[in-house]
Design a protein around this motif. Structure first.
Motif, PDB file in Angstrom:
ATOM      1  N   GLN A 124       7.786  -6.718  16.101  1.00  0.00           N
ATOM      2  CA  GLN A 124       6.746  -7.580  15.572  1.00  0.00           C
ATOM      3  C   GLN A 124       5.402  -7.221  16.220  1.00  0.00           C
ATOM      4  O   GLN A 124       5.357  -6.515  17.232  1.00  0.00           O
ATOM      5  CB  GLN A 124       7.076  -9.061  15.845  1.00  0.00           C
ATOM      6  N   THR A 125       4.346  -7.733  15.656  1.00  0.00           N
ATOM      7  CA  THR A 125       3.017  -7.499  16.224  1.00  0.00           C
ATOM      8  C   THR A 125       2.814  -8.390  17.448  1.00  0.00           C
ATOM      9  O   THR A 125       3.480  -9.410  17.605  1.00  0.00           O
ATOM     10  CB  THR A 125       1.925  -7.802  15.180  1.00  0.00           C
ATOM     11  N   GLU A 126       1.893  -7.991  18.286  1.00  0.00           N
ATOM     12  CA  GLU A 126       1.563  -8.776  19.476  1.00  0.00           C
ATOM     13  C   GLU A 126       0.366  -9.667  19.172  1.00  0.00           C
ATOM     14  O   GLU A 126      -0.495  -9.320  18.353  1.00  0.00           O
ATOM     15  CB  GLU A 126       1.239  -7.848  20.646  1.00  0.00           C
ATOM     16  N   VAL A 127       0.307 -10.804  19.841  1.00  0.00           N
ATOM     17  CA  VAL A 127      -0.792 -11.748  19.659  1.00  0.00           C
ATOM     18  C   VAL A 127      -2.111 -11.052  19.980  1.00  0.00           C
ATOM     19  O   VAL A 127      -2.242 -10.385  20.998  1.00  0.00           O
ATOM     20  CB  VAL A 127      -0.612 -12.995  20.560  1.00  0.00           C
ATOM     21  N   GLY A 128      -3.073 -11.184  19.084  1.00  0.00           N
ATOM     22  CA  GLY A 128      -4.408 -10.627  19.299  1.00  0.00           C
ATOM     23  C   GLY A 128      -4.566  -9.163  18.931  1.00  0.00           C
ATOM     24  O   GLY A 128      -5.656  -8.609  19.067  1.00  0.00           O
ATOM     25  N   LYS A 129      -3.520  -8.503  18.475  1.00  0.00           N
ATOM     26  CA  LYS A 129      -3.606  -7.074  18.156  1.00  0.00           C
ATOM     27  C   LYS A 129      -4.011  -6.803  16.707  1.00  0.00           C
ATOM     28  O   LYS A 129      -4.334  -5.680  16.363  1.00  0.00           O
ATOM     29  CB  LYS A 129      -2.260  -6.388  18.435  1.00  0.00           C
ATOM     30  N   CYS A 130      -3.941  -7.805  15.857  1.00  0.00           N
ATOM     31  CA  CYS A 130      -4.292  -7.621  14.443  1.00  0.00           C
ATOM     32  C   CYS A 130      -5.448  -8.529  14.063  1.00  0.00           C
ATOM     33  O   CYS A 130      -5.616  -9.614  14.623  1.00  0.00           O
ATOM     34  CB  CYS A 130      -3.111  -7.955  13.533  1.00  0.00           C
ATOM     35  N   VAL A 131      -6.207  -8.102  13.088  1.00  0.00           N
ATOM     36  CA  VAL A 131      -7.296  -8.925  12.585  1.00  0.00           C
ATOM     37  C   VAL A 131      -6.709 -10.118  11.832  1.00  0.00           C
ATOM     38  O   VAL A 131      -5.586 -10.081  11.335  1.00  0.00           O
ATOM     39  CB  VAL A 131      -8.236  -8.115  11.644  1.00  0.00           C
ATOM     40  N   TYR A 132      -7.464 -11.188  11.747  1.00  0.00           N
ATOM     41  CA  TYR A 132      -7.024 -12.407  11.067  1.00  0.00           C
ATOM     42  C   TYR A 132      -6.966 -12.215   9.556  1.00  0.00           C
ATOM     43  O   TYR A 132      -6.023 -12.616   8.899  1.00  0.00           O
ATOM     44  CB  TYR A 132      -7.987 -13.542  11.433  1.00  0.00           C
ATOM     45  N   LYS A 133      -7.971 -11.559   9.018  1.00  0.00           N
ATOM     46  CA  LYS A 133      -8.100 -11.371   7.564  1.00  0.00           C
ATOM     47  C   LYS A 133      -8.111  -9.869   7.282  1.00  0.00           C
ATOM     48  O   LYS A 133      -8.894  -9.133   7.871  1.00  0.00           O
ATOM     49  CB  LYS A 133      -9.407 -12.011   7.093  1.00  0.00           C
ATOM     50  N   LEU A 134      -7.236  -9.443   6.390  1.00  0.00           N
ATOM     51  CA  LEU A 134      -7.097  -8.015   6.135  1.00  0.00           C
ATOM     52  C   LEU A 134      -7.042  -7.747   4.637  1.00  0.00           C
ATOM     53  O   LEU A 134      -6.185  -8.279   3.938  1.00  0.00           O
ATOM     54  CB  LEU A 134      -5.819  -7.508   6.812  1.00  0.00           C
ATOM     55  N   LEU A 135      -7.977  -6.934   4.141  1.00  0.00           N
ATOM     56  CA  LEU A 135      -7.983  -6.537   2.740  1.00  0.00           C
ATOM     57  C   LEU A 135      -6.984  -5.395   2.577  1.00  0.00           C
ATOM     58  O   LEU A 135      -7.062  -4.389   3.281  1.00  0.00           O
ATOM     59  CB  LEU A 135      -9.371  -6.087   2.305  1.00  0.00           C
ATOM     60  N   MET A 136      -6.040  -5.562   1.639  1.00  0.00           N
ATOM     61  CA  MET A 136      -4.985  -4.566   1.450  1.00  0.00           C
ATOM     62  C   MET A 136      -4.826  -4.262  -0.031  1.00  0.00           C
ATOM     63  O   MET A 136      -5.151  -5.092  -0.885  1.00  0.00           O
ATOM     64  CB  MET A 136      -3.672  -5.071   2.043  1.00  0.00           C
ATOM     65  N   TYR A 137      -4.299  -3.072  -0.323  1.00  0.00           N
ATOM     66  CA  TYR A 137      -4.174  -2.665  -1.721  1.00  0.00           C
ATOM     67  C   TYR A 137      -3.073  -1.629  -1.896  1.00  0.00           C
ATOM     68  O   TYR A 137      -2.694  -0.934  -0.966  1.00  0.00           O
ATOM     69  CB  TYR A 137      -5.500  -2.095  -2.230  1.00  0.00           C
ATOM     70  N   ILE A 138      -2.568  -1.566  -3.115  1.00  0.00           N
ATOM     71  CA  ILE A 138      -1.737  -0.465  -3.575  1.00  0.00           C
ATOM     72  C   ILE A 138      -2.550   0.204  -4.670  1.00  0.00           C
ATOM     73  O   ILE A 138      -2.963  -0.449  -5.628  1.00  0.00           O
ATOM     74  CB  ILE A 138      -0.384  -0.933  -4.140  1.00  0.00           C
ATOM     75  N   GLU A 139      -2.798   1.473  -4.502  1.00  0.00           N
ATOM     76  CA  GLU A 139      -3.596   2.210  -5.471  1.00  0.00           C
ATOM     77  C   GLU A 139      -2.700   3.182  -6.215  1.00  0.00           C
ATOM     78  O   GLU A 139      -2.041   4.018  -5.611  1.00  0.00           O
ATOM     79  CB  GLU A 139      -4.703   2.955  -4.736  1.00  0.00           C
ATOM     80  N   ASN A 140      -2.685   3.030  -7.500  1.00  0.00           N
ATOM     81  CA  ASN A 140      -1.894   3.928  -8.324  1.00  0.00           C
ATOM     82  C   ASN A 140      -2.806   4.837  -9.139  1.00  0.00           C
ATOM     83  O   ASN A 140      -2.606   6.036  -9.186  1.00  0.00           O
ATOM     84  CB  ASN A 140      -0.969   3.130  -9.242  1.00  0.00           C
ATOM     85  N   CYS A 141      -3.801   4.247  -9.785  1.00  0.00           N
ATOM     86  CA  CYS A 141      -4.711   5.033 -10.618  1.00  0.00           C
ATOM     87  C   CYS A 141      -6.042   4.298 -10.717  1.00  0.00           C
ATOM     88  O   CYS A 141      -6.125   3.259 -11.363  1.00  0.00           O
ATOM     89  CB  CYS A 141      -4.113   5.228 -12.011  1.00  0.00           C
ATOM     90  N   VAL A 142      -7.067   4.813 -10.073  1.00  0.00           N
ATOM     91  CA  VAL A 142      -8.401   4.223 -10.192  1.00  0.00           C
ATOM     92  C   VAL A 142      -9.388   5.184 -10.835  1.00  0.00           C
ATOM     93  O   VAL A 142     -10.383   4.768 -11.394  1.00  0.00           O
ATOM     94  CB  VAL A 142      -8.952   3.723  -8.837  1.00  0.00           C
ATOM     95  N   LYS A 143      -9.109   6.473 -10.749  1.00  0.00           N
ATOM     96  CA  LYS A 143      -9.981   7.462 -11.379  1.00  0.00           C
ATOM     97  C   LYS A 143      -9.547   7.638 -12.832  1.00  0.00           C
ATOM     98  O   LYS A 143      -8.353   7.660 -13.131  1.00  0.00           O
ATOM     99  CB  LYS A 143      -9.913   8.795 -10.633  1.00  0.00           C
ATOM    100  N   ASN A 144     -10.491   7.758 -13.720  1.00  0.00           N
ATOM    101  CA  ASN A 144     -10.212   7.920 -15.150  1.00  0.00           C
ATOM    102  C   ASN A 144      -9.331   6.796 -15.701  1.00  0.00           C
ATOM    103  O   ASN A 144      -8.539   6.999 -16.607  1.00  0.00           O
ATOM    104  CB  ASN A 144      -9.555   9.277 -15.442  1.00  0.00           C
ATOM    105  N   GLN A 145      -9.489   5.613 -15.158  1.00  0.00           N
ATOM    106  CA  GLN A 145      -8.630   4.506 -15.552  1.00  0.00           C
ATOM    107  C   GLN A 145      -8.807   4.129 -17.020  1.00  0.00           C
ATOM    108  O   GLN A 145      -7.846   3.765 -17.685  1.00  0.00           O
ATOM    109  CB  GLN A 145      -8.873   3.296 -14.652  1.00  0.00           C
ATOM    110  N   ASP A 146     -10.018   4.251 -17.535  1.00  0.00           N
ATOM    111  CA  ASP A 146     -10.241   3.919 -18.944  1.00  0.00           C
ATOM    112  C   ASP A 146      -9.422   4.828 -19.863  1.00  0.00           C
ATOM    113  O   ASP A 146      -8.855   4.372 -20.854  1.00  0.00           O
ATOM    114  CB  ASP A 146     -11.726   3.996 -19.296  1.00  0.00           C
ATOM    115  N   LYS A 147      -9.345   6.115 -19.532  1.00  0.00           N
ATOM    116  CA  LYS A 147      -8.545   7.049 -20.338  1.00  0.00           C
ATOM    117  C   LYS A 147      -7.065   6.710 -20.251  1.00  0.00           C
ATOM    118  O   LYS A 147      -6.349   6.727 -21.253  1.00  0.00           O
ATOM    119  CB  LYS A 147      -8.783   8.488 -19.877  1.00  0.00           C
TER     120      LYS A 147
END
Length: 166
Positions: A124-147
């Protein structure tokens, strides 16, 4: 936004819920994906699993639902969320999401490295080692997404029943 619930039919209780829906990322700072300023993504606004149902696959099942919904809603497999460490200081949801393939945004690469170490060492993580708020994502296809979406739409029109089973 839609609300997804998992019910324990034997006990008649809600095991957990996820509030999620299609979103357009339009971000000059590339807060989620470093590869595109504007793209469609499936936003997980909230994901909660009751304590008695944790570590039983409920959260993973919700993420799998999000992956399917992302495709069905023309987000091409992209998912994003904001992970908050609110309840247990050493059991970060960040670790759960990272195990399922979510990446930390470019501003939190040290946190991602730390989470990867915790996963590798099965701890497990240790107290104080991680930020409180974390932006996370799974990216599959962002380039040429309209096509890609144009092709997905044609596929959906031609094979509607197959598309529903994604």
């Amino acid at each position: 936004m839609a609300l997804y619930r998992m019910i324990d039919l034997q006990k008649g209780k809600v095991a957990g819920y996820m509030r999620a829906g299609t979103d357009v990322i339009d971000d000059n700072f590339y807060s989620y994906s470093p590869n595109a300023k504007r793209y469609y993504s499936f936003l997980i606004d909230r994901l909660y699993v009751e304590p008695e149902y944790r570590n039983q696959g409920v959260g993973t099942a919700f993420i799998n639902i999000a992956k399917k919904e992302s495709m069905r809603n023309f987000c091409t497999g992209n998912i994003h969320l904001t992970s908050f460490n609110t309840h247990e200081p050493t059991r970060h949801p960040h670790l759960f999401y990272r195990k399922l393939g979510f990446k930390c945004n470019k501003y939190n690469q040290l946190t991602q490295k730390y989470l990867d170490e915790c996963i590798k060492e099965n701890r497990q993580t240790e107290v104080g080692k991680c930020v409180y708020k974390l932006l996370m994502y799974i990216e599959n296809c962002v380039k040429n997404q309209d096509k890609v979406n144009e092709l997905l739409y044609k596929f959906k029109v031609k094979f509607p029943r197959l598309f529903e089973n994604l």
